[in-house]
Design a protein around this motif. Structure first.
Motif, PDB file in Angstrom:
ATOM      1  N   LEU A 128       0.862  -1.174   0.000  1.00  0.00           N
ATOM      2  CA  LEU A 128       0.000   0.000   0.000  1.00  0.00           C
ATOM      3  C   LEU A 128       0.902   1.229   0.000  1.00  0.00           C
ATOM      4  N   LEU A 129       0.813   2.014  -1.071  1.00  0.00           N
ATOM      5  CA  LEU A 129       1.639   3.202  -1.261  1.00  0.00           C
ATOM      6  C   LEU A 129       0.845   4.422  -0.818  1.00  0.00           C
ATOM      7  N   VAL A 130       1.163   4.966   0.333  1.00  0.00           N
ATOM      8  CA  VAL A 130       0.408   6.072   0.926  1.00  0.00           C
ATOM      9  C   VAL A 130       1.135   7.384   0.633  1.00  0.00           C
ATOM     10  N   MET A 131       0.427   8.308  -0.022  1.00  0.00           N
ATOM     11  CA  MET A 131       1.044   9.558  -0.487  1.00  0.00           C
ATOM     12  C   MET A 131       0.812  10.728   0.476  1.00  0.00           C
ATOM     13  N   ALA A 132       0.579  10.433   1.744  1.00  0.00           N
ATOM     14  CA  ALA A 132       0.224  11.468   2.716  1.00  0.00           C
ATOM     15  C   ALA A 132       1.323  12.507   2.909  1.00  0.00           C
ATOM     16  N   LYS A 133       2.578  12.128   2.729  1.00  0.00           N
ATOM     17  CA  LYS A 133       3.673  13.067   2.954  1.00  0.00           C
ATOM     18  C   LYS A 133       3.868  14.046   1.797  1.00  0.00           C
ATOM     19  N   PHE A 134       3.229  13.787   0.673  1.00  0.00           N
ATOM     20  CA  PHE A 134       3.295  14.709  -0.463  1.00  0.00           C
ATOM     21  C   PHE A 134       2.238  15.794  -0.267  1.00  0.00           C
ATOM     22  N   SER A 135       2.464  16.667   0.697  1.00  0.00           N
ATOM     23  CA  SER A 135       1.408  17.570   1.166  1.00  0.00           C
ATOM     24  C   SER A 135       1.743  19.045   0.998  1.00  0.00           C
ATOM     25  N   ARG A 136       2.629  19.365   0.048  1.00  0.00           N
ATOM     26  CA  ARG A 136       3.045  20.762  -0.114  1.00  0.00           C
ATOM     27  C   ARG A 136       2.354  21.420  -1.305  1.00  0.00           C
TER      28      ARG A 136
END
Length: 499
Positions: free
Chosen positions: A103-111
């Motif tokens: 599961l690839l979670v993109m939560a840190k790409f938040s800028r």
């Protein structure tokens, strides 16, 4: 429930050594955050379709494009499926993981990378919340128009994946109409740009193809969206009706008169009472239906349209008509509508949120038939609509602790979606297909059409590793569901048949 078939997919995937997989990921991306402990994985075992859960093999939370590329390449080299997830607010099971997958979670790409106020463009990472874009653009007098009810939490990457809508999409369009460009990584790890900063670009419109593809064609790493000026004048009218069919007919009258509201929403009595108890929006709890009509633009146009709409609503049989006195009351009216889903959750142990789209002219008929189906299955249905564009959200109330109720809710939901197709509509308007509606894809599309869907999938992802088992049914599954015969006896791409 029949659309959840992890076991069937899982049995066809190769056994993966998790320790070896983690070692390979660490070697390629030493700083990558990887979750493997059961309690760390548990928050990711479902999306907004929370009744159905699968524990992923592992979860990764990359923070750079290089890390995303490393994950994709490690997974592809080992034949490990990859499911991409944003905030997990989706309602069709599109982000549900696989037991033998990453599961690839993109939560840190938040800028928010940049805002070009002159061009009306915001460049953002996929983990940026929908509402955060408008908040960042507000100081420039701009906003991002698509506004799903979950906009406080849902991410722009998920919005692109599902082609999300919202209450203002009647006038301003869906996500596909408001995205200019996306950067994606393919299953080979190649970085592609689809679209451009201009209003159009040469060649096939791959951006439109990718929008709504539910994570099956690539992984989004950046999005450029269109920003619009905030309207200088806004009015909201709330009309009450003693018959939901009259409210449905009023929608057709408004659009037929050439008025395109910023938003035109409908709620039936059950939804009205639930929202009023929860939000205290000032809704008339004795009304059988209400319409919320928002008009925006320059003040003179808004005033003229408001008079026309008021007249049309009275002609359609409105028993009461109120105009929001100020911005506070206007926001309160909308708060009731945007909180309709959690409000209904307070009056029922469980609810099943549908998402079909119908021609506006069919609203009265469909409302009557939903009421008849509700009686047939002995389950209450609260109706909430993006009425202006025919996108319905019937909420089926049930109690999963009562034997058979969950199965009846699924069967009723399937009948409602098939009714949408019968009247010339679609099985989804904004929530996507995911796993929830995969059987009804067999009802809406012919075998030849599903062949082409698989061909497009194979062109981007020949091994079928990106979000397998979602969105597109196999023809064998359609034959099992009883909706069609297998076209020419087999799938055109045998490597995808296992999914």
């Amino acid at each position: 429930m029949s659309f959840i078939y992890d076991e069937a997919i899982d049995g066809l995937l190769q056994v993966v050594d998790r320790t070896e997989l983690v070692t390979a990921l660490r070697a390629r991306a030493p700083e990558l955050e990887i979750l493997t402990e059961r309690e760390d994985l548990r928050p990711f075992e479902c999306d907004g379709l929370a009744a159905y859960r699968t524990m992923p093999l592992l979860v990764v939370l990359p923070s750079t494009i290089d890390e995303v590329g490393a994950v994709i390449q490690v997974a592809a080299a080992r034949g490990v499926p990859l499911v991409t997830r944003g905030a997990g607010t989706g309602l069709s099971g599109g982000a549900m993981p696989l037991e033998k997958g990453i599961l690839l979670v993109m939560a840190k790409f938040s800028r928010i990378l940049s805002i070009d106020a002159d061009a009306g463009i915001a460049r953002v990472q996929p983990g940026v919340r929908n509402l955060a874009i408008s908040q960042a653009a507000a100081s420039y007098g701009l906003h991002y128009a698509p506004d799903p009810s979950s906009q406080i939490a849902c991410t722009i990457g998920g919005n692109v994946a599902e082609n999300a809508g919202g209450v203002h999409c009647l006038k301003y369009g869906l996500t596909v109409h408001n995205v200019l460009k996306v950067d994606i990584l393919t299953i080979e790890g190649e970085l592609l740009t689809l679209g451009s900063d201009a209003l159009d670009s040469a060649g096939f419109d791959l951006l439109a193809l990718f929008t709504g593809s539910e994570g099956m064609l690539g992984v989004i790493v950046e999005v450029a969206v269109k920003l619009l000026p905030k309207p200088s004048s806004v009015q909201v009218l709330m009309a009450s009706f003693d018959d939901a069919s009259k409210a449905g007919a009023a929608v057709a009258k408004i659009i037929g008169a050439g008025v395109i509201p910023g938003g035109l929403e409908m709620m039936d009595n059950l939804a009205i009472r639930a929202a009023e108890d929860f939000v205290h929006a000032g809704y008339p709890v004795d009304a059988q239906a209400i319409l919320l009509c928002e008009l925006d633009g320059v003040a003179s146009d808004v005033e003229e349209d408001a008079e026309r709409v008021a007249s049309l609503l009275h002609e359609a049989g409105a028993s009461e008509l109120r105009v929001a006195r100020d911005d506070i009351e206007r926001h309160r009216f909308w708060a009731g509508r945007k909180n309709a889903f959690p409000a209904v959750g307070r009056i029922s142990p469980d609810y099943y949120c549908m998402d079909g789209t119908i021609p506006r002219r069919e609203l009265p008929r469909v409302l009557k038939e939903i009421a008849a189906l509700s009686d047939e299955y002995e389950l209450q249905v609260a109706n909430v609509f993006h009425a202006g564009d025919g996108n319905m959200h019937p909420l089926i109330l049930f109690d999963a602790n009562r034997p058979g109720e969950m199965d009846r809710a699924e069967a009723l939901g399937g009948r409602i979606l098939e009714l949408c197709v019968e009247v010339g509509g679609s099985i989804t308007g904004e929530h996507g297909v995911g796993r929830e509606k995969i059987n009804q894809m067999c009802v809406q599309f012919k075998g030849e059409e599903i062949d082409y869907f698989h061909a497009i999938k194979a062109a981007f992802d020949p091994s079928g590793l990106l979000n397998p088992g979602k969105n597109i049914p196999t023809l064998a599954r359609c034959a099992e569901f009883g909706a069609m015969h297998i076209h020419r006896g087999h799938l055109p791409f045998p490597e995808l048949e296992r999914f």
